[in-house]
Write a protein that holds these residues in place. Structure first.
Motif, mmCIF file in Angstrom:
data_model
loop_
_atom_site.group_PDB
_atom_site.id
_atom_site.type_symbol
_atom_site.label_atom_id
_atom_site.label_comp_id
_atom_site.label_asym_id
_atom_site.label_seq_id
_atom_site.Cartn_x
_atom_site.Cartn_y
_atom_site.Cartn_z
ATOM 1 N N LYS A 178 0.802 -1.225 0.000
ATOM 2 C CA LYS A 178 0.000 0.000 0.000
ATOM 3 C C LYS A 178 0.833 1.273 0.000
ATOM 4 C CE LYS A 178 -4.258 -1.753 2.062
ATOM 5 N NZ LYS A 178 -5.250 -1.582 3.149
ATOM 6 N N ASN A 179 2.060 1.215 0.529
ATOM 7 C CA ASN A 179 2.876 2.440 0.560
ATOM 8 C C ASN A 179 4.250 2.214 -0.075
ATOM 9 O OD1 ASN A 179 4.273 0.940 2.449
ATOM 10 N ND2 ASN A 179 4.140 2.449 4.091
ATOM 11 N N ARG A 196 -1.539 6.070 -3.725
ATOM 12 C CA ARG A 196 -2.078 6.168 -2.363
ATOM 13 C C ARG A 196 -3.402 6.908 -2.380
ATOM 14 N NH1 ARG A 196 3.132 7.570 1.566
ATOM 15 N NH2 ARG A 196 4.528 5.950 0.742
ATOM 16 N N ASP A 197 -4.130 6.749 -1.303
ATOM 17 C CA ASP A 197 -5.361 7.526 -1.146
ATOM 18 C C ASP A 197 -5.055 8.957 -0.735
ATOM 19 O OD1 ASP A 197 -6.910 5.279 -1.735
ATOM 20 O OD2 ASP A 197 -6.976 4.648 0.369
#
Length: 218
Positions: free
Chosen positions: A17-18, A72-73
């Motif tokens: 995710k990152n 990313r969000d």
């Protein structure tokens, strides 16, 4: 004769995710962290890193959503500066880095330098006062001074969703006071008499001269 290891190696840091993907050259000398502008990727630094030779440990990072780094969000610059610090610390380089930032990534460079030990910050190419409505309105600049071989590294990616995520990066970086034990030298490639290195992509117009400038910051 034993084969020599490749000078450039590619690595990834973080979770899916990152994840941040970065290239690395060298293991000794002053660390030099190379940050591309929005809508480009880490490959724009390949010519300069090759010119640095073994005098520096160069790291070129893909910003989130660019190149091979995960989208990313939230593209909060403070969180990304923290992620960058953890990545650099994990390399065990034992010296404060020089941070070199193209265009909008000056915001990340200044945020990093305000919070973490930094040898110097070099920024170039001013960020527009207002972000464009779409990435197709981006000014890619005059590429006539860029050798044809290197023009492939100066091609912006058109992604309006990414533009929306990074919209806050188009405002000028906040010049907050750095920590007392981290007073980096701040330079602008335009403002410090380095305009002769060339327009929007001075590092591609004359990679050898740009690398020579970085060596002076060690």
């Amino acid at each position: 004769m034993h084969p020599q290891p490749p000078r450039r190696t590619t690595h990834a840091y973080g979770t899916p995710k990152n994840r941040l993907v970065y290239d690395r050259w060298g293991r000794f000398g002053r660390p030099v962290v190379l940050l591309h502008g929005l809508f480009y990727d880490r490959t724009m630094w390949w010519p300069v890193a090759a010119e640095l030779g073994d005098s520096c440990a160069a790291i070129a990072v893909d910003l989130p959503g660019h190149g091979d780094s995960a989208a990313r969000d939230d593209y909060d610059v403070t969180q990304l500066a923290e992620d960058l610090a953890v990545l650099i610390n994990g390399l065990a380089l034992h010296r404060a880095p020089v941070i070199v930032a193209h265009a909008e990534s000056a915001r990340l460079a200044e945020t990093f330098a305000a919070a973490y030990a930094t040898q110097a910050v070099l920024t170039f190419q001013d960020t527009p006062a207002e972000p464009p409505e779409t990435t197709r309105e981006l000014d890619t600049g005059d590429l006539s001074g860029v050798p044809e071989l290197y023009r492939q590294f100066a091609v912006a990616r058109h992604d309006d969703a990414l533009l929306a995520g990074y919209r806050s990066w188009f405002s000028p970086p906040a010049h907050s006071e750095p920590r007392p034990d981290a007073m980096p030298l701040r330079l602008s490639a335009e403002g410090s008499g380095q305009a002769r290195l060339g327009g929007r992509f001075p590092h591609l117009c004359d990679a050898a001269s740009f690398a020579a400038l970085l060596r002076t910051l060690r």
